[in-house]
Design a protein around this motif. Sequence first.
Motif, short mmCIF file in Angstrom:
data_model
loop_
_atom_site.label_atom_id
_atom_site.label_comp_id
_atom_site.label_asym_id
_atom_site.label_seq_id
_atom_site.Cartn_x
_atom_site.Cartn_y
_atom_site.Cartn_z
N SER A 70 0.85 -1.18 0.00
CA SER A 70 0.00 0.00 0.00
C SER A 70 0.89 1.23 0.00
O SER A 70 1.89 1.28 0.72
N ILE A 71 0.52 2.21 -0.80
CA ILE A 71 1.28 3.46 -0.87
C ILE A 71 0.52 4.53 -0.10
O ILE A 71 -0.67 4.76 -0.34
N MET A 72 1.21 5.17 0.85
CA MET A 72 0.65 6.29 1.61
C MET A 72 1.15 7.57 0.94
O MET A 72 2.34 7.85 0.98
N ARG A 73 0.26 8.29 0.34
CA ARG A 73 0.66 9.48 -0.41
C ARG A 73 0.65 10.75 0.44
O ARG A 73 1.39 11.68 0.16
N LYS A 74 -0.17 10.76 1.48
CA LYS A 74 -0.25 11.95 2.33
C LYS A 74 0.34 11.62 3.69
O LYS A 74 -0.24 10.86 4.46
N SER A 75 1.50 12.19 3.93
CA SER A 75 2.21 11.94 5.18
C SER A 75 3.10 13.15 5.46
O SER A 75 3.60 13.77 4.52
N PRO A 76 3.30 13.49 6.72
CA PRO A 76 4.17 14.63 7.03
C PRO A 76 5.60 14.45 6.50
O PRO A 76 6.30 15.41 6.25
N GLY A 78 6.30 12.71 3.66
CA GLY A 78 6.25 12.42 2.23
C GLY A 78 5.73 11.03 1.96
O GLY A 78 5.52 10.24 2.89
N PRO A 79 5.50 10.70 0.69
CA PRO A 79 4.94 9.39 0.35
C PRO A 79 5.86 8.25 0.76
O PRO A 79 7.08 8.39 0.75
N TYR A 80 5.25 7.13 1.12
CA TYR A 80 6.01 5.92 1.44
C TYR A 80 5.14 4.71 1.15
O TYR A 80 3.92 4.83 0.98
N ALA A 81 5.76 3.54 1.06
CA ALA A 81 5.03 2.30 0.79
C ALA A 81 5.41 1.26 1.83
O ALA A 81 6.57 1.12 2.20
N ILE A 82 4.38 0.54 2.30
CA ILE A 82 4.58 -0.60 3.19
C ILE A 82 3.92 -1.80 2.54
O ILE A 82 3.07 -1.66 1.65
N GLY A 83 4.31 -2.97 2.97
CA GLY A 83 3.68 -4.17 2.43
C GLY A 83 4.27 -5.42 3.03
O GLY A 83 5.08 -5.37 3.95
N TYR A 84 3.82 -6.53 2.49
CA TYR A 84 4.34 -7.83 2.89
C TYR A 84 5.15 -8.40 1.74
O TYR A 84 4.76 -8.30 0.57
N VAL A 85 6.28 -9.01 2.08
CA VAL A 85 7.10 -9.74 1.11
C VAL A 85 7.23 -11.18 1.60
O VAL A 85 7.15 -11.44 2.80
N PHE A 126 13.19 -3.24 2.22
CA PHE A 126 13.32 -3.91 0.94
C PHE A 126 13.24 -2.90 -0.20
O PHE A 126 12.57 -1.89 -0.09
N THR A 127 13.95 -3.22 -1.28
CA THR A 127 13.96 -2.38 -2.48
C THR A 127 13.82 -3.29 -3.70
O THR A 127 14.13 -4.48 -3.63
N VAL A 128 13.40 -2.71 -4.80
CA VAL A 128 13.20 -3.45 -6.04
C VAL A 128 14.56 -3.90 -6.58
O VAL A 128 15.54 -3.16 -6.53
N VAL A 129 14.60 -5.13 -7.10
CA VAL A 129 15.84 -5.68 -7.68
C VAL A 129 16.08 -5.03 -9.02
O VAL A 129 15.22 -4.84 -9.81
#
Length: 129
Positions: A70-76, A78-85, A126-129
């Motif tokens: 899930s991408i959080m676009r409104k945050s003090p 700035g945008p960030y993404a969390i999820g499960y891998v 984690f980051t994209v390969v």
Amino acid sequence: MTEAKKYPAPITNPETKPFWDAAAEGKFMIKRCTACGKAHYYPRSICPFCFSNQTVWEQSAGEAVIYTFSIMRKSPTGPYAIGYVTLNEGPSLQTNFVDCDLDSLKIGQKVRVVFKPTDGAPLPFFTVV
């Protein structure tokens, strides 16, 4: 010029100390139960599958695929993404995605662990390969 993001230091305890010590060396550790053979994450001494205390540390390759995010676009901050891998070794874990284009994230995409410095042990993300 933008300042580097500052991450809080993790709170450690004797049970997780080997994990954080390995993180300081750039290694991502998981636990494996020698009774049932299953790997698990987060690091703990009791197997969540069979409740055995016969667990051992194992170095993960740190490679995974995105299960969901899930991408959080409104945050003090700035945008960030969390999820499960899901790690190649089997366990799934919740994480933040860093150092990548958030709009290009896709379920099933390959990712790898990266460590970010703190005032204590580095934190795994984690980051994209």
